[in-house]
Write a protein that holds these residues in place. Sequence first.
Motif, PDB file in Angstrom:
ATOM      1  N   ALA A   1       0.855  -1.186   0.000  1.00 56.89           N
ATOM      2  CA  ALA A   1       0.000   0.000   0.000  1.00 56.89           C
ATOM      3  C   ALA A   1       0.895   1.241   0.000  1.00 56.89           C
ATOM      4  O   ALA A   1       2.024   1.207   0.488  1.00 56.89           O
ATOM      5  N   TRP A   2       0.383   2.338  -0.535  1.00 57.25           N
ATOM      6  CA  TRP A   2       1.216   3.551  -0.599  1.00 57.25           C
ATOM      7  C   TRP A   2       0.457   4.817  -0.243  1.00 57.25           C
ATOM      8  O   TRP A   2       0.915   5.914  -0.507  1.00 57.25           O
ATOM      9  N   ARG A   3      -0.697   4.690   0.385  1.00 57.87           N
ATOM     10  CA  ARG A   3      -1.476   5.893   0.710  1.00 57.87           C
ATOM     11  C   ARG A   3      -0.729   6.798   1.682  1.00 57.87           C
ATOM     12  O   ARG A   3      -0.709   8.022   1.511  1.00 57.87           O
ATOM     13  N   GLY A   4      -0.120   6.192   2.714  1.00 57.11           N
ATOM     14  CA  GLY A   4       0.660   6.995   3.648  1.00 57.11           C
ATOM     15  C   GLY A   4       1.876   7.604   2.988  1.00 57.11           C
ATOM     16  O   GLY A   4       2.198   8.782   3.193  1.00 57.11           O
ATOM     17  N   LEU A   5       2.570   6.820   2.176  1.00 50.86           N
ATOM     18  CA  LEU A   5       3.760   7.318   1.491  1.00 50.86           C
ATOM     19  C   LEU A   5       3.407   8.448   0.526  1.00 50.86           C
ATOM     20  O   LEU A   5       4.178   9.391   0.347  1.00 50.86           O
ATOM     21  N   GLN A   6       2.236   8.351  -0.110  1.00 51.84           N
ATOM     22  CA  GLN A   6       1.838   9.387  -1.065  1.00 51.84           C
ATOM     23  C   GLN A   6       1.732  10.751  -0.392  1.00 51.84           C
ATOM     24  O   GLN A   6       2.012  11.785  -1.020  1.00 51.84           O
ATOM     25  N   LYS A   7       1.362  10.782   0.893  1.00 49.35           N
ATOM     26  CA  LYS A   7       1.201  12.051   1.605  1.00 49.35           C
ATOM     27  C   LYS A   7       2.510  12.810   1.757  1.00 49.35           C
ATOM     28  O   LYS A   7       2.502  14.027   1.940  1.00 49.35           O
ATOM     29  N   VAL A   8       3.630  12.097   1.677  1.00 50.64           N
ATOM     30  CA  VAL A   8       4.929  12.756   1.876  1.00 50.64           C
ATOM     31  C   VAL A   8       5.809  12.616   0.632  1.00 50.64           C
ATOM     32  O   VAL A   8       7.019  12.800   0.699  1.00 50.64           O
ATOM     33  N   THR A   9       5.186  12.303  -0.509  1.00 51.41           N
ATOM     34  CA  THR A   9       5.918  12.106  -1.757  1.00 51.41           C
ATOM     35  C   THR A   9       5.420  13.100  -2.801  1.00 51.41           C
ATOM     36  O   THR A   9       4.206  13.199  -3.013  1.00 51.41           O
ATOM     37  N   PRO A  10       6.294  13.847  -3.469  1.00 50.76           N
ATOM     38  CA  PRO A  10       5.856  14.908  -4.378  1.00 50.76           C
ATOM     39  C   PRO A  10       5.271  14.425  -5.699  1.00 50.76           C
ATOM     40  O   PRO A  10       4.506  15.136  -6.335  1.00 50.76           O
ATOM     41  N   PHE A  11       5.629  13.223  -6.154  1.00 51.86           N
ATOM     42  CA  PHE A  11       5.113  12.725  -7.427  1.00 51.86           C
ATOM     43  C   PHE A  11       3.987  11.725  -7.182  1.00 51.86           C
ATOM     44  O   PHE A  11       3.813  11.212  -6.066  1.00 51.86           O
ATOM     45  N   ASN A  12       3.210  11.446  -8.230  1.00 49.45           N
ATOM     46  CA  ASN A  12       2.088  10.523  -8.122  1.00 49.45           C
ATOM     47  C   ASN A  12       2.601   9.080  -8.224  1.00 49.45           C
ATOM     48  O   ASN A  12       3.126   8.670  -9.265  1.00 49.45           O
ATOM     49  N   ILE A  13       2.441   8.327  -7.150  1.00 51.13           N
ATOM     50  CA  ILE A  13       2.996   6.976  -7.092  1.00 51.13           C
ATOM     51  C   ILE A  13       2.273   6.038  -8.047  1.00 51.13           C
ATOM     52  O   ILE A  13       2.904   5.225  -8.729  1.00 51.13           O
ATOM     53  N   ALA A  14       0.945   6.133  -8.118  1.00 51.54           N
ATOM     54  CA  ALA A  14       0.205   5.267  -9.039  1.00 51.54           C
ATOM     55  C   ALA A  14       0.660   5.489 -10.472  1.00 51.54           C
ATOM     56  O   ALA A  14       0.806   4.535 -11.243  1.00 51.54           O
ATOM     57  N   ARG A  15       0.917   6.752 -10.845  1.00 48.57           N
ATOM     58  CA  ARG A  15       1.379   7.038 -12.201  1.00 48.57           C
ATOM     59  C   ARG A  15       2.771   6.431 -12.426  1.00 48.57           C
ATOM     60  O   ARG A  15       3.061   5.898 -13.506  1.00 48.57           O
ATOM     61  N   ALA A  16       3.624   6.481 -11.412  1.00 47.42           N
ATOM     62  CA  ALA A  16       4.950   5.880 -11.545  1.00 47.42           C
ATOM     63  C   ALA A  16       4.848   4.374 -11.743  1.00 47.42           C
ATOM     64  O   ALA A  16       5.593   3.784 -12.541  1.00 47.42           O
ATOM     65  N   LEU A  17       3.926   3.726 -11.030  1.00 44.26           N
ATOM     66  CA  LEU A  17       3.733   2.285 -11.189  1.00 44.26           C
ATOM     67  C   LEU A  17       3.211   1.958 -12.589  1.00 44.26           C
ATOM     68  O   LEU A  17       3.711   1.038 -13.251  1.00 44.26           O
ATOM     69  N   VAL A  18       2.223   2.710 -13.052  1.00 49.59           N
ATOM     70  CA  VAL A  18       1.647   2.470 -14.375  1.00 49.59           C
ATOM     71  C   VAL A  18       2.676   2.749 -15.466  1.00 49.59           C
ATOM     72  O   VAL A  18       2.785   1.998 -16.451  1.00 49.59           O
ATOM     73  N   ASP A  19       3.463   3.808 -15.306  1.00 47.99           N
ATOM     74  CA  ASP A  19       4.503   4.112 -16.298  1.00 47.99           C
ATOM     75  C   ASP A  19       5.513   2.973 -16.391  1.00 47.99           C
ATOM     76  O   ASP A  19       5.957   2.595 -17.490  1.00 47.99           O
ATOM     77  N   ASP A  20       5.882   2.405 -15.231  1.00 48.91           N
ATOM     78  CA  ASP A  20       6.850   1.306 -15.247  1.00 48.91           C
ATOM     79  C   ASP A  20       6.246   0.064 -15.891  1.00 48.91           C
ATOM     80  O   ASP A  20       6.920  -0.643 -16.653  1.00 48.91           O
ATOM     81  N   LEU A  21       4.982  -0.205 -15.586  1.00 53.27           N
ATOM     82  CA  LEU A  21       4.300  -1.347 -16.209  1.00 53.27           C
ATOM     83  C   LEU A  21       4.306  -1.202 -17.729  1.00 53.27           C
ATOM     84  O   LEU A  21       4.664  -2.137 -18.453  1.00 53.27           O
ATOM     85  N   ILE A  22       3.934  -0.021 -18.211  1.00 49.25           N
ATOM     86  CA  ILE A  22       3.779   0.171 -19.654  1.00 49.25           C
ATOM     87  C   ILE A  22       5.135   0.311 -20.346  1.00 49.25           C
ATOM     88  O   ILE A  22       5.408  -0.354 -21.352  1.00 49.25           O
ATOM     89  N   ASP A  23       5.995   1.180 -19.815  1.00 47.55           N
ATOM     90  CA  ASP A  23       7.239   1.531 -20.515  1.00 47.55           C
ATOM     91  C   ASP A  23       8.323   0.477 -20.376  1.00 47.55           C
ATOM     92  O   ASP A  23       9.221   0.396 -21.210  1.00 47.55           O
ATOM     93  N   ARG A  24       8.262  -0.325 -19.329  1.00 37.99           N
ATOM     94  CA  ARG A  24       9.291  -1.355 -19.145  1.00 37.99           C
ATOM     95  C   ARG A  24       8.722  -2.756 -19.322  1.00 37.99           C
ATOM     96  O   ARG A  24       9.122  -3.498 -20.220  1.00 37.99           O
ATOM     97  N   LYS A  25       7.746  -3.114 -18.486  1.00 38.34           N
ATOM     98  CA  LYS A  25       7.240  -4.491 -18.488  1.00 38.34           C
ATOM     99  C   LYS A  25       6.497  -4.819 -19.790  1.00 38.34           C
ATOM    100  O   LYS A  25       6.779  -5.832 -20.428  1.00 38.34           O
ATOM    101  N   LEU A  26       5.568  -3.944 -20.182  1.00 34.82           N
ATOM    102  CA  LEU A  26       4.797  -4.217 -21.388  1.00 34.82           C
ATOM    103  C   LEU A  26       5.660  -4.093 -22.630  1.00 34.82           C
ATOM    104  O   LEU A  26       5.557  -4.900 -23.554  1.00 34.82           O
ATOM    105  N   ALA A  27       6.547  -3.096 -22.643  1.00 29.43           N
ATOM    106  CA  ALA A  27       7.429  -2.925 -23.801  1.00 29.43           C
ATOM    107  C   ALA A  27       8.352  -4.123 -23.962  1.00 29.43           C
ATOM    108  O   ALA A  27       8.583  -4.601 -25.074  1.00 29.43           O
TER     109      ALA A  27
END
Length: 332
Positions: free
Chosen positions: A285-311
Amino acid sequence: MAIPSTPGLRVAIMTDEIGWHTRQLQRALRERGGVGRCIDLADCDIDTDAAWHGLVLPGYGRELPDAVIVRGVAGGSFEQVTKRLGVLHALQALGVPVYNDARAIERSVDKSMTSLLLRAARLPAPPTWATESLAQARRIVMRESAAGHAVVMKPLFGSQGKGLRLIGQVDGVFQPLADFAPGDGRLAYLQRFVPPIGASGQPGHDWRVLVIGGRAVAAMRRVSAHWVHNVAQGARCEPAELTPALARLAEAAAAALQMDYAGVDLMPAAGRETIQVLEVNGVAAWRGLQKVTPFNIARALVDDLIDRKLATSLAARCDRQPAPVAAPARRA
Protein backbone atom coordinates in the motif's frame (compact mmCIF):
# COMPACT_ATOMS: atom_id res chain seq x y z
CA MET A 1 11.67 1.35 -25.28
CA ALA A 2 9.07 3.77 -23.89
CA ILE A 3 5.52 3.64 -25.19
CA PRO A 4 4.24 7.26 -25.40
CA SER A 5 0.52 6.42 -25.46
CA THR A 6 -1.51 3.25 -25.14
CA PRO A 7 -4.98 3.85 -26.63
CA GLY A 8 -7.24 0.89 -25.96
CA LEU A 9 -4.88 -0.74 -23.47
CA ARG A 10 -6.92 -3.03 -21.22
CA VAL A 11 -5.47 -3.74 -17.80
CA ALA A 12 -6.99 -6.10 -15.25
CA ILE A 13 -6.45 -4.86 -11.68
CA MET A 14 -6.61 -7.98 -9.53
CA THR A 15 -7.97 -6.95 -6.14
CA ASP A 16 -10.28 -8.16 -3.40
CA GLU A 17 -10.93 -4.57 -2.27
CA ILE A 18 -11.97 -1.61 -4.42
CA GLY A 19 -11.00 1.75 -2.96
CA TRP A 20 -8.43 4.51 -2.98
CA HIS A 21 -5.56 2.46 -4.43
CA THR A 22 -7.59 1.00 -7.29
CA ARG A 23 -9.05 4.42 -8.14
CA GLN A 24 -5.53 5.85 -8.26
CA LEU A 25 -4.41 3.11 -10.64
CA GLN A 26 -7.47 3.52 -12.87
CA ARG A 27 -6.87 7.25 -13.11
CA ALA A 28 -3.20 6.75 -13.96
CA LEU A 29 -4.16 4.24 -16.65
CA ARG A 30 -6.68 6.66 -18.15
CA GLU A 31 -3.96 9.29 -18.34
CA ARG A 32 -1.97 6.85 -20.49
CA GLY A 33 -4.96 6.03 -22.68
CA GLY A 34 -5.77 2.74 -20.99
CA VAL A 35 -8.65 1.27 -19.02
CA GLY A 36 -8.33 -0.55 -15.70
CA ARG A 37 -10.98 -3.12 -14.76
CA CYS A 38 -11.05 -4.37 -11.16
CA ILE A 39 -11.40 -8.15 -10.85
CA ASP A 40 -11.35 -10.38 -7.79
CA LEU A 41 -9.19 -13.45 -8.41
CA ALA A 42 -11.82 -15.41 -6.50
CA ASP A 43 -14.17 -14.68 -9.42
CA CYS A 44 -11.72 -15.95 -12.04
CA ASP A 45 -12.23 -19.52 -13.17
CA ILE A 46 -10.47 -22.18 -15.19
CA ASP A 47 -12.59 -23.61 -18.02
CA THR A 48 -10.54 -25.39 -20.66
CA ASP A 49 -13.60 -25.60 -22.93
CA ALA A 50 -14.57 -21.91 -22.74
CA ALA A 51 -11.78 -20.31 -24.77
CA TRP A 52 -8.48 -21.09 -26.41
CA HIS A 53 -6.61 -20.00 -23.27
CA GLY A 54 -8.76 -21.91 -20.75
CA LEU A 55 -9.42 -18.95 -18.43
CA VAL A 56 -12.63 -17.14 -17.51
CA LEU A 57 -11.97 -13.53 -16.46
CA PRO A 58 -15.04 -11.38 -15.71
CA GLY A 59 -15.50 -8.68 -18.34
CA TYR A 60 -13.08 -10.13 -20.91
CA GLY A 61 -15.18 -12.81 -22.60
CA ARG A 62 -12.98 -15.05 -24.72
CA GLU A 63 -10.16 -12.48 -24.74
CA LEU A 64 -7.36 -11.73 -22.32
CA PRO A 65 -6.27 -8.38 -20.84
CA ASP A 66 -3.18 -6.71 -22.26
CA ALA A 67 -1.60 -6.59 -18.79
CA VAL A 68 -2.40 -7.32 -15.14
CA ILE A 69 -1.65 -5.35 -11.98
CA VAL A 70 -1.92 -7.40 -8.78
CA ARG A 71 -3.33 -5.19 -6.05
CA GLY A 72 -4.58 -7.90 -3.70
CA VAL A 73 -5.09 -11.64 -3.33
CA ALA A 74 -7.82 -12.57 -0.85
CA GLY A 75 -7.06 -15.17 1.78
CA GLY A 76 -8.80 -18.53 1.65
CA SER A 77 -8.23 -22.24 1.89
CA PHE A 78 -5.04 -23.74 0.52
CA GLU A 79 -6.99 -24.92 -2.53
CA GLN A 80 -8.58 -21.50 -3.14
CA VAL A 81 -5.30 -19.60 -2.90
CA THR A 82 -3.59 -22.18 -5.12
CA LYS A 83 -6.24 -21.69 -7.81
CA ARG A 84 -5.98 -17.87 -7.60
CA LEU A 85 -2.22 -17.93 -7.94
CA GLY A 86 -2.63 -20.51 -10.71
CA VAL A 87 -4.63 -17.97 -12.71
CA LEU A 88 -1.75 -15.49 -12.39
CA HIS A 89 0.76 -18.18 -13.40
CA ALA A 90 -1.38 -19.03 -16.43
CA LEU A 91 -1.68 -15.39 -17.53
CA GLN A 92 2.11 -15.01 -17.36
CA ALA A 93 2.60 -18.23 -19.34
CA LEU A 94 0.14 -16.96 -21.94
CA GLY A 95 2.28 -13.88 -22.50
CA VAL A 96 0.28 -11.38 -20.44
CA PRO A 97 2.60 -9.17 -18.34
CA VAL A 98 1.69 -9.58 -14.65
CA TYR A 99 2.87 -6.88 -12.23
CA ASN A 100 4.00 -8.36 -9.71
CA ASP A 101 3.86 -11.88 -11.11
CA ALA A 102 2.72 -14.94 -9.15
CA ARG A 103 6.23 -16.06 -8.20
CA ALA A 104 7.05 -12.64 -6.77
CA ILE A 105 3.78 -12.66 -4.81
CA GLU A 106 4.57 -16.12 -3.44
CA ARG A 107 8.09 -15.09 -2.41
CA SER A 108 6.89 -12.02 -0.52
CA VAL A 109 3.64 -13.35 1.00
CA ASP A 110 5.49 -16.32 2.51
CA LYS A 111 7.65 -14.58 5.11
CA SER A 112 9.83 -17.66 5.59
CA MET A 113 10.70 -17.67 1.88
CA THR A 114 11.45 -13.93 2.07
CA SER A 115 13.83 -14.61 4.96
CA LEU A 116 15.58 -17.40 3.04
CA LEU A 117 16.05 -15.26 -0.08
CA LEU A 118 17.37 -12.30 1.91
CA ARG A 119 19.81 -14.67 3.61
CA ALA A 120 20.89 -16.15 0.27
CA ALA A 121 21.52 -12.62 -1.03
CA ARG A 122 23.62 -11.88 2.09
CA LEU A 123 21.42 -8.94 3.06
CA PRO A 124 21.28 -7.82 6.71
CA ALA A 125 18.12 -9.05 8.40
CA PRO A 126 17.24 -10.20 11.93
CA PRO A 127 17.75 -13.91 12.69
CA THR A 128 14.56 -15.75 11.79
CA TRP A 129 13.10 -19.19 12.44
CA ALA A 130 10.07 -21.11 11.14
CA THR A 131 9.09 -24.39 12.75
CA GLU A 132 6.06 -26.63 13.15
CA SER A 133 7.41 -27.93 16.47
CA LEU A 134 6.06 -26.16 19.55
CA ALA A 135 8.92 -27.58 21.63
CA GLN A 136 11.51 -26.25 19.18
CA ALA A 137 9.82 -22.86 19.08
CA ARG A 138 9.93 -22.66 22.87
CA ARG A 139 13.61 -23.63 22.90
CA ILE A 140 14.34 -20.79 20.44
CA VAL A 141 12.45 -18.30 22.62
CA MET A 142 14.27 -19.48 25.77
CA ARG A 143 17.67 -19.27 24.06
CA GLU A 144 16.97 -15.78 22.73
CA SER A 145 15.62 -14.66 26.08
CA ALA A 146 18.74 -15.93 27.85
CA ALA A 147 20.77 -13.74 25.50
CA GLY A 148 18.58 -10.75 26.40
CA HIS A 149 16.51 -10.70 23.21
CA ALA A 150 12.80 -10.41 22.67
CA VAL A 151 11.24 -12.30 19.77
CA VAL A 152 8.42 -11.29 17.45
CA MET A 153 5.98 -14.03 16.49
CA LYS A 154 4.32 -13.18 13.16
CA PRO A 155 1.69 -14.84 11.02
CA LEU A 156 3.49 -16.50 8.12
CA PHE A 157 0.93 -14.93 5.80
CA GLY A 158 -0.07 -11.49 7.02
CA SER A 159 0.26 -7.77 6.45
CA GLN A 160 -0.32 -4.32 7.96
CA GLY A 161 1.14 -5.35 11.31
CA LYS A 162 -1.80 -7.58 12.24
CA GLY A 163 -1.36 -10.54 14.58
CA LEU A 164 2.17 -9.69 15.80
CA ARG A 165 3.14 -10.82 19.31
CA LEU A 166 6.20 -9.87 21.34
CA ILE A 167 7.55 -12.71 23.49
CA GLY A 168 10.76 -13.67 25.27
CA GLN A 169 12.68 -11.02 27.23
CA VAL A 170 10.32 -8.00 27.05
CA ASP A 171 11.22 -5.00 29.26
CA GLY A 172 12.99 -7.23 31.75
CA VAL A 173 10.09 -9.66 32.07
CA PHE A 174 9.94 -13.06 30.40
CA GLN A 175 6.88 -13.50 28.20
CA PRO A 176 6.48 -17.20 27.32
CA LEU A 177 5.31 -18.63 24.05
CA ALA A 178 1.81 -19.96 24.54
CA ASP A 179 0.38 -22.97 22.73
CA PHE A 180 -0.15 -22.43 19.04
CA ALA A 181 -3.49 -20.77 18.46
CA PRO A 182 -5.83 -22.46 15.96
CA GLY A 183 -5.30 -19.64 13.47
CA ASP A 184 -1.53 -20.18 13.52
CA GLY A 185 -1.85 -23.43 11.57
CA ARG A 186 0.52 -25.02 14.11
CA LEU A 187 3.46 -23.03 12.82
CA ALA A 188 5.77 -20.56 14.54
CA TYR A 189 7.45 -17.87 12.45
CA LEU A 190 9.82 -16.09 14.82
CA GLN A 191 12.12 -13.15 14.28
CA ARG A 192 14.56 -11.54 16.68
CA PHE A 193 13.12 -8.22 17.84
CA VAL A 194 15.00 -5.12 16.70
CA PRO A 195 14.18 -2.38 19.25
CA PRO A 196 13.06 0.85 17.59
CA ILE A 197 15.43 3.79 17.80
CA GLY A 198 14.26 7.35 18.42
CA ALA A 199 15.71 10.57 19.74
CA SER A 200 15.91 10.87 23.51
CA GLY A 201 12.38 10.56 24.86
CA GLN A 202 10.91 10.38 21.35
CA PRO A 203 9.04 7.53 19.62
CA GLY A 204 11.01 5.11 17.51
CA HIS A 205 10.77 4.74 13.75
CA ASP A 206 11.48 2.57 10.77
CA TRP A 207 11.60 3.33 7.04
CA ARG A 208 9.38 2.27 4.18
CA VAL A 209 11.19 2.52 0.84
CA LEU A 210 9.32 2.07 -2.43
CA VAL A 211 11.19 0.33 -5.25
CA ILE A 212 9.75 0.51 -8.77
CA GLY A 213 11.38 -1.23 -11.72
CA GLY A 214 14.52 -1.99 -9.72
CA ARG A 215 15.04 1.59 -8.54
CA ALA A 216 14.25 3.08 -5.13
CA VAL A 217 12.07 6.12 -5.79
CA ALA A 218 10.63 7.27 -2.45
CA ALA A 219 11.02 6.83 1.29
CA MET A 220 9.27 7.79 4.49
CA ARG A 221 9.78 7.40 8.21
CA ARG A 222 7.03 5.59 10.08
CA VAL A 223 7.01 6.95 13.63
CA SER A 224 5.11 5.37 16.51
CA ALA A 225 5.30 5.06 20.27
CA HIS A 226 4.31 1.42 19.76
CA TRP A 227 6.88 -1.13 18.60
CA VAL A 228 4.71 -1.90 15.54
CA HIS A 229 5.28 0.84 12.96
CA ASN A 230 2.70 0.02 10.32
CA VAL A 231 0.53 2.94 9.20
CA ALA A 232 -2.53 0.68 9.54
CA GLN A 233 -1.64 0.37 13.26
CA GLY A 234 -1.51 4.14 13.81
CA ALA A 235 2.06 5.07 12.88
CA ARG A 236 2.70 8.64 11.70
CA CYS A 237 4.22 9.19 8.24
CA GLU A 238 7.07 11.67 7.92
CA PRO A 239 9.19 12.63 4.91
CA ALA A 240 12.56 10.88 4.81
CA GLU A 241 15.65 11.47 2.72
CA LEU A 242 16.22 8.58 0.33
CA THR A 243 19.88 8.15 1.22
CA PRO A 244 22.20 5.98 -0.89
CA ALA A 245 22.34 3.44 1.96
CA LEU A 246 18.56 3.10 2.12
CA ALA A 247 18.23 2.98 -1.66
CA ARG A 248 20.92 0.33 -2.15
CA LEU A 249 19.52 -1.97 0.52
CA ALA A 250 15.90 -1.64 -0.63
CA GLU A 251 16.86 -2.23 -4.27
CA ALA A 252 18.89 -5.31 -3.32
CA ALA A 253 15.98 -6.71 -1.29
CA ALA A 254 13.53 -6.21 -4.18
CA ALA A 255 16.02 -7.82 -6.57
CA ALA A 256 16.48 -10.81 -4.26
CA LEU A 257 12.75 -11.51 -4.56
CA GLN A 258 12.67 -10.60 -8.29
CA MET A 259 9.91 -8.03 -7.87
CA ASP A 260 8.61 -5.40 -10.29
CA TYR A 261 7.75 -3.15 -7.37
CA ALA A 262 8.09 -3.55 -3.62
CA GLY A 263 7.59 -1.76 -0.34
CA VAL A 264 10.69 -2.56 1.70
CA ASP A 265 10.62 -2.08 5.48
CA LEU A 266 14.00 -1.17 6.96
CA MET A 267 14.97 -0.73 10.59
CA PRO A 268 17.89 1.13 12.20
CA ALA A 269 19.70 -1.30 14.47
CA ALA A 270 21.13 -0.17 17.80
CA GLY A 271 24.83 -0.86 18.20
CA ARG A 272 25.23 -1.82 14.54
CA GLU A 273 26.30 0.11 11.49
CA THR A 274 24.04 -1.92 9.23
CA ILE A 275 20.37 -1.20 8.65
CA GLN A 276 18.18 -4.30 8.92
CA VAL A 277 15.63 -5.51 6.33
CA LEU A 278 12.43 -6.46 8.16
CA GLU A 279 9.99 -7.24 5.35
CA VAL A 280 9.52 -6.98 1.60
CA ASN A 281 5.93 -6.33 0.53
CA GLY A 282 4.81 -7.47 -2.92
CA VAL A 283 1.37 -5.87 -2.74
CA ALA A 284 2.48 -2.72 -0.96
CA ALA A 285 0.00 0.00 0.00
CA TRP A 286 1.22 3.55 -0.60
CA ARG A 287 -1.48 5.89 0.71
CA GLY A 288 0.66 7.00 3.65
CA LEU A 289 3.76 7.32 1.49
CA GLN A 290 1.84 9.39 -1.06
CA LYS A 291 1.20 12.05 1.60
CA VAL A 292 4.93 12.76 1.88
CA THR A 293 5.92 12.11 -1.76
CA PRO A 294 5.86 14.91 -4.38
CA PHE A 295 5.11 12.73 -7.43
CA ASN A 296 2.09 10.52 -8.12
CA ILE A 297 3.00 6.98 -7.09
CA ALA A 298 0.21 5.27 -9.04
CA ARG A 299 1.38 7.04 -12.20
CA ALA A 300 4.95 5.88 -11.54
CA LEU A 301 3.73 2.28 -11.19
CA VAL A 302 1.65 2.47 -14.38
CA ASP A 303 4.50 4.11 -16.30
CA ASP A 304 6.85 1.31 -15.25
CA LEU A 305 4.30 -1.35 -16.21
CA ILE A 306 3.78 0.17 -19.65
CA ASP A 307 7.24 1.53 -20.52
CA ARG A 308 9.29 -1.35 -19.14
CA LYS A 309 7.24 -4.49 -18.49
CA LEU A 310 4.80 -4.22 -21.39
CA ALA A 311 7.43 -2.92 -23.80
CA THR A 312 9.74 -5.82 -22.91
CA SER A 313 6.89 -8.28 -23.42
CA LEU A 314 6.03 -6.82 -26.82
CA ALA A 315 9.67 -6.97 -27.89
CA ALA A 316 9.90 -10.61 -26.77
CA ARG A 317 6.80 -11.49 -28.78
CA CYS A 318 8.30 -9.91 -31.88
CA ASP A 319 11.52 -11.88 -31.38
CA ARG A 320 9.53 -15.13 -31.15
CA GLN A 321 7.66 -14.55 -34.40
CA PRO A 322 9.00 -16.70 -37.26
CA ALA A 323 10.83 -14.89 -40.03
CA PRO A 324 8.76 -14.43 -43.19
CA VAL A 325 9.32 -17.10 -45.82
CA ALA A 326 10.75 -15.64 -49.02
CA ALA A 327 8.67 -16.21 -52.15
CA PRO A 328 10.24 -18.62 -54.63
CA ALA A 329 12.13 -16.95 -57.50
CA ARG A 330 10.17 -16.72 -60.68
CA ARG A 331 11.61 -18.62 -63.64
CA ALA A 332 12.55 -16.68 -66.72
